[in-house]
Design a protein around this motif. Structure first.
Motif, mmCIF file in Angstrom:
data_model
loop_
_atom_site.group_PDB
_atom_site.id
_atom_site.type_symbol
_atom_site.label_atom_id
_atom_site.label_comp_id
_atom_site.label_asym_id
_atom_site.label_seq_id
_atom_site.Cartn_x
_atom_site.Cartn_y
_atom_site.Cartn_z
ATOM 1 N N ALA A 32 34.048 45.250 37.960
ATOM 2 C CA ALA A 32 34.017 44.113 38.684
ATOM 3 C C ALA A 32 35.283 43.419 38.084
ATOM 4 O O ALA A 32 35.659 43.467 36.952
ATOM 5 C CB ALA A 32 32.850 43.244 38.192
ATOM 6 N N PHE A 33 35.843 42.523 39.344
ATOM 7 C CA PHE A 33 37.124 41.968 38.926
ATOM 8 C C PHE A 33 36.845 40.443 39.508
ATOM 9 O O PHE A 33 36.612 40.291 40.589
ATOM 10 C CB PHE A 33 38.324 42.378 39.808
ATOM 11 N N CYS A 34 36.940 39.653 38.359
ATOM 12 C CA CYS A 34 36.430 38.314 38.364
ATOM 13 C C CYS A 34 37.610 37.410 38.162
ATOM 14 O O CYS A 34 38.621 37.420 37.423
ATOM 15 C CB CYS A 34 35.604 38.012 37.476
ATOM 16 N N LYS A 54 20.925 52.970 33.405
ATOM 17 C CA LYS A 54 21.976 54.252 33.551
ATOM 18 C C LYS A 54 23.541 53.791 33.855
ATOM 19 O O LYS A 54 24.297 54.598 33.921
ATOM 20 C CB LYS A 54 21.477 55.207 34.674
ATOM 21 N N VAL A 55 23.717 52.650 34.586
ATOM 22 C CA VAL A 55 25.152 52.270 34.947
ATOM 23 C C VAL A 55 25.903 51.862 33.828
ATOM 24 O O VAL A 55 25.657 51.463 32.856
ATOM 25 C CB VAL A 55 24.782 51.001 35.833
ATOM 26 N N ALA A 56 27.269 52.377 34.233
ATOM 27 C CA ALA A 56 28.219 52.231 33.287
ATOM 28 C C ALA A 56 29.065 50.855 33.997
ATOM 29 O O ALA A 56 29.649 51.230 35.183
ATOM 30 C CB ALA A 56 29.149 53.478 33.269
ATOM 31 N N LEU A 57 29.197 49.806 33.556
ATOM 32 C CA LEU A 57 29.723 48.493 34.105
ATOM 33 C C LEU A 57 30.781 47.960 33.063
ATOM 34 O O LEU A 57 30.618 47.764 31.837
ATOM 35 C CB LEU A 57 28.640 47.440 34.275
ATOM 36 N N THR A 58 31.984 47.782 33.868
ATOM 37 C CA THR A 58 33.146 46.917 33.039
ATOM 38 C C THR A 58 33.425 45.827 33.900
ATOM 39 O O THR A 58 33.457 46.021 35.172
ATOM 40 C CB THR A 58 34.110 47.992 32.801
ATOM 41 N N THR A 59 33.877 44.799 33.202
ATOM 42 C CA THR A 59 34.425 43.582 34.250
ATOM 43 C C THR A 59 35.835 43.438 33.684
ATOM 44 O O THR A 59 36.441 43.804 32.519
ATOM 45 C CB THR A 59 33.941 42.423 33.674
ATOM 46 N N HIS A 60 36.634 42.868 34.640
ATOM 47 C CA HIS A 60 38.380 42.802 34.489
ATOM 48 C C HIS A 60 38.584 41.273 35.026
ATOM 49 O O HIS A 60 37.866 40.906 35.878
ATOM 50 C CB HIS A 60 38.924 43.798 35.120
ATOM 51 N N ASN A 61 39.574 40.807 34.498
ATOM 52 C CA ASN A 61 40.246 39.701 35.209
ATOM 53 C C ASN A 61 40.933 39.803 36.435
ATOM 54 O O ASN A 61 41.626 40.945 36.410
ATOM 55 C CB ASN A 61 40.857 38.678 33.961
ATOM 56 N N GLY A 62 41.434 38.872 37.144
ATOM 57 C CA GLY A 62 42.190 39.383 38.299
ATOM 58 C C GLY A 62 41.988 39.083 39.621
ATOM 59 O O GLY A 62 42.830 39.075 40.460
ATOM 60 N N GLY A 63 40.814 39.095 39.860
ATOM 61 C CA GLY A 63 40.033 39.242 41.172
ATOM 62 C C GLY A 63 40.449 40.284 42.079
ATOM 63 O O GLY A 63 40.798 41.437 41.723
#
Length: 422
Positions: A32-34, A54-63
């Motif tokens: 995710a890019f927020c 079971k999900v591998a979730l990562t978040t990032h900045n920058g939209g």
């Protein structure tokens, strides 16, 4: 036609619909890019939903700009979530830049701040999988992901119900087996009992069965087990009721990884409308994971102080593991044991903050006879009022009906050692 809605000619009188189980999202990677920290926290909170286990979730900045720069030199995941604050006229143009650096199989969910039906239609036509207007809830995001990755036209899956004792000897297995029996006979739905206590399980004894194969064979087969093999390992105890028994041998130890049972439980769900898990009174990674990912959890306890303490610990932990799900329920067993001081049912349920589904009175002769004969209580004494308790619990855990008013408090105070810290 699914197994939850059998063909009319095969339905026995009294058959009833039950709630299906929640479908877990398959093992995928999400990035995710927020643009806002609040949105990043919202997306991150979705991982606490048990459907995302079971999900591998990562978040990032920058939209959107951050996503474009990232995927110029990195492979794209199964799903990309993008937050954008752009105006409708600019969103589609900017998404074309993202499409140039993404794999064709990657799916895209856009989180936007403009509630515009025309924009939604345009984005869907252009290939965006879903457009969610902020502010939203984590359940909305999880629901959208589930819709994307559930198989098209997939049949409903069975409902998983786990019974766990607050203390050794509280009778969790007996309650689980009798509730499964009542579901199978009252609702006329196929039910499977999975005895997860491989060393000391009692499902075989309680149903007077001694099958040569069972759950251990499925676990030892590891990745080789399939639906056909699992069907062969099940034994039929009676009409509508099946068993996946424990070996009950001590020639080896049974140490499992956290997700060891996960694939087997999912296969059971695909073939049975109701899967009752007889979970042993122990605490390990796989027990914790199982309690976190099933549809319903029922704590079985006796009305004394040690059970109250353990039930409180279990209840609090399970609620923390499943923050978006309903709290575990409570069944009090062996109520009215002669000469034993007991905690009242309402005070017990109030203290652990769980709904009381029923109270099973102590009856040594009845339960002893049933155990010695390898029978359920309804087989030994069909008109006994205890069967109504099992029936009420069965209706609740299958989503048919909740016992009204059970577990409501009458103003009794919580014991001081159980009070939450300020």
């Amino acid at each position: 036609m699914s197994f939850l809605t059998p063909e009319p000619r095969k339905i026995e009188e009294g058959a009833a619909e039950i709630a299906s189980g929640a479908r877990l999202i398959p093992r995928i990677t999400i990035q995710a890019f927020c643009e806002n920290s609040q949105t990043a926290q919202l997306v991150e909170s979705a991982i606490h939903d048990r459907r995302m286990s079971k999900v591998a979730l990562t978040t990032h900045n920058g939209g959107l700009d951050g996503a474009v720069e990232t995927y110029k030199s990195n492979p794209t995941p199964n799903l990309v979530i993008i937050e954008t604050t752009l105006q409708p006229a600019e969103i589609s143009r900017e998404l074309e830049r993202l499409a140039e650096v993404c794999d064709a199989s990657t799916r895209l969910v856009v989180l936007g701040h403009v509630n515009d039906v025309m924009l939604y239609r345009e984005l869907i036509r252009s290939g965006v999988s879903e457009y969610i207007v902020l502010p939203a809830t984590s359940q909305t995001i999880v629901g959208a992901i589930t819709e994307l990755f559930a198989s098209d036209g997939a049949a409903p899956i069975g409902r998983t119900v786990g019974f766990v004792s607050a203390k050794g000897g509280a009778g969790g297995s007996t309650i689980a087996h009798n509730v499964a029996w009542m579901v199978s006979q009252t609702l006329r739905q196929d039910s499977l009992i999975v005895d997860m206590d491989l060393a000391f399980g009692t499902a075989g004894l309680n149903f007077n069965q001694d099958p040569p194969h069972g759950l251990a064979d499925a676990l030892l087969a590891n990745q080789k087990v399939d639906q056909t093999m699992l069907d062969r390992l099940m034994s039929k105890a009676a009409n509508h009721i099946n068993l996946l028994t424990a070996p009950v041998t001590l020639d080896q130890t049974y140490d499992f990884e956290e997700r060891e049972f996960e694939g087997i439980i999912e296969m059971c769900q695909s073939s049975m409308p109701v899967v009752v898990l007889d979970i042993p009174h122990s605490w390990s990674a796989w027990v914790r994971h199982t309690l976190a990912t099933i549809d319903e959890v029922v704590i079985v306890a006796e009305p004394d102080l040690a059970n109250l303490r353990n039930a409180k610990n279990l209840s609090d932990t399970i609620k923390a593991l499943r923050p978006t799900e309903s709290a575990p329920s409570l069944v009090l067993n062996k109520v009215g044991l002669p000469r034993r001081p007991e905690i009242s049912a309402s005070e017990f349920a109030d203290s652990i903050e769980c709904q009381l589904l029923g109270q099973v009175p102590f009856d040594a002769a009845l339960f002893g006879t049933a155990a010695n004969n390898g029978q359920m209580i309804a087989e030994v004494s069909a008109n006994n009022k205890i069967n109504e308790v099992f029936r009420a619990v069965g209706l609740h855990v299958t989503g048919r009906q909740a016992p009204g008013g059970a577990g409501k408090s009458s103003g009794l105070k919580m014991p001081s050692f159980l009070k939450k810290r300020a």
